[in-house]
Every structure is written in C-alpha cells, then in structure tokens.
Design an enzyme around this catalytic site. Structure first.
Site, PDB file in Angstrom:
ATOM      1  N   ASP A  12       0.848  -1.177   0.000  1.00  0.00           N
ATOM      2  CA  ASP A  12       0.000   0.000   0.000  1.00  0.00           C
ATOM      3  C   ASP A  12       0.889   1.233   0.000  1.00  0.00           C
ATOM      4  OD1 ASP A  12      -2.404   1.465   0.144  1.00  0.00           O
ATOM      5  OD2 ASP A  12      -2.274   1.592   2.327  1.00  0.00           O
ATOM      6  N   ARG A  25       1.197   7.444 -11.177  1.00  0.00           N
ATOM      7  CA  ARG A  25       0.930   6.439 -10.133  1.00  0.00           C
ATOM      8  C   ARG A  25       1.518   5.082 -10.492  1.00  0.00           C
ATOM      9  NH1 ARG A  25      -2.649   6.653  -6.139  1.00  0.00           N
ATOM     10  NH2 ARG A  25      -3.374   4.532  -6.500  1.00  0.00           N
ATOM     11  N   HIS A  29       3.767   1.928  -8.455  1.00  0.00           N
ATOM     12  CA  HIS A  29       3.481   0.495  -8.381  1.00  0.00           C
ATOM     13  C   HIS A  29       4.665  -0.318  -8.908  1.00  0.00           C
ATOM     14  CE1 HIS A  29      -0.511   1.474  -7.170  1.00  0.00           C
ATOM     15  NE2 HIS A  29      -0.814   2.029  -8.321  1.00  0.00           N
ATOM     16  N   ASN A  60      -9.550  -3.514  -5.445  1.00  0.00           N
ATOM     17  CA  ASN A  60      -8.661  -2.877  -6.414  1.00  0.00           C
ATOM     18  C   ASN A  60      -9.228  -2.870  -7.832  1.00  0.00           C
ATOM     19  OD1 ASN A  60      -5.743  -4.049  -4.680  1.00  0.00           O
ATOM     20  ND2 ASN A  60      -6.580  -1.989  -4.672  1.00  0.00           N
ATOM     21  N   TRP A  61     -10.255  -3.672  -8.080  1.00  0.00           N
ATOM     22  CA  TRP A  61     -10.891  -3.642  -9.403  1.00  0.00           C
ATOM     23  C   TRP A  61     -11.569  -2.296  -9.658  1.00  0.00           C
ATOM     24  CZ3 TRP A  61      -9.362  -6.945 -12.813  1.00  0.00           C
ATOM     25  CH2 TRP A  61      -8.993  -8.238 -12.440  1.00  0.00           C
TER      26      TRP A  61
END
Length: 150
Positions: A12, A25, A29, A60-61
């Site tokens: 996270d 973003r 990741h 998260n979908w």
C-alpha cells in the site's frame, strides 16, 4: 529473528509515493513490485520461512482500467524475472485468492511459477491476489453448498 516464522506485507502507498514525487501512479506500483524480491531475499537471509504479500484485493478492481493493466503487467514481469532465482533458493510460490478473474496471461504466468516451484521447500512466499473478506465468505458458502448432504 529466529523466532519469526511468518511476515506479511500489505503493498500500500506506492501510488502516493509516486504522487509525492510528481510521477505517474503506475511508476509507484512498478517501484513497489521491484522491491518485492529484495524483501523476499532479506527474509530468506533472516530465516523467515513464510512471507505473504497482499498485492491486489477485490476492491482494487475499482481502480482505473489503465492502472490495473499496469499492475498485472508488473506482476507478470516479476514472476518471469524472479522465478529462476526462487527455484535456485528453493522458494515455493503460493497464491491466495481467486485468480480466475485475472487476465489469462497473468493466470498462466502465476500457474507456471507455482508449478515450477512446487517441490521447493526452504521458504514459502504467498501472493494474495483478488482476495477480500466478503469474496472469501461467498466462495466458502458456495463450496459448502456444493457438498452433498451428510
């Protein structure tokens, strides 16, 4: 450290990390995924037998599709890049969650990695993918419902 048997990591904050650096973003990741093997390696050196990574929950979908595509692309890269190193150290790969909803390519890479490491026994690494409390309860009830009455 010898008393520690299992360590879990919640992946996270990678998107926030990227935002703070004015990066897209998805690069946050990517950076997070690139740290996973370093963490595994450190835990291996510390004789921690089991490590779990909470990678992608059912919630998260709800992320933008493009971000989800990046996440699975990085996951595929991770397994392809690191599975041989894991075999060499006898690290077994497990997955928790319902991977049947993941992209076919990702399912294939994961299943191949699980198969290639099935006989490894020095460490276990569990990747939690497409998991969630509600989803787990629903899947358990469906399994129970399919069982013949006793």
């Amino acid at each position: 450290m010898k008393d520690i048997k299992h360590v879990a990591f919640i992946m996270d904050g990678n998107g926030r990390w990227a935002n703070e650096r004015n990066l897209p973003r998805h690069l946050g990741h990517k950076e997070g995924v690139e740290n996973v093997y370093r963490i595994i390696d450190e835990c291996y050196d510390l004789s921690i037998f089991t490590v779990s990574f909470y990678c992608f929950s059912t919630e998260n979908w709800n992320r933008p599709k493009r971000e989800i595509n990046h996440l699975f692309s990085y996951l595929n890269e991770f397994f392809k890049k690191n599975v041989k190193k894991m075999i060499k150290k006898s690290i077994k790969i497990h997955v928790s969650g319902d991977i049947s909803k993941l992209p076919a390519k990702t399912q294939n890479v994961i299943n191949e990695s699980i198969e290639l490491t099935k006989n490894c026994n020095k460490m276990s690494v569990n990747f939690c993918l497409n998991y969630g409390g509600r989803d787990e309860i629903i899947r358990a009830i469906k399994r129970i419902d399919k069982q013949p009455p006793q």
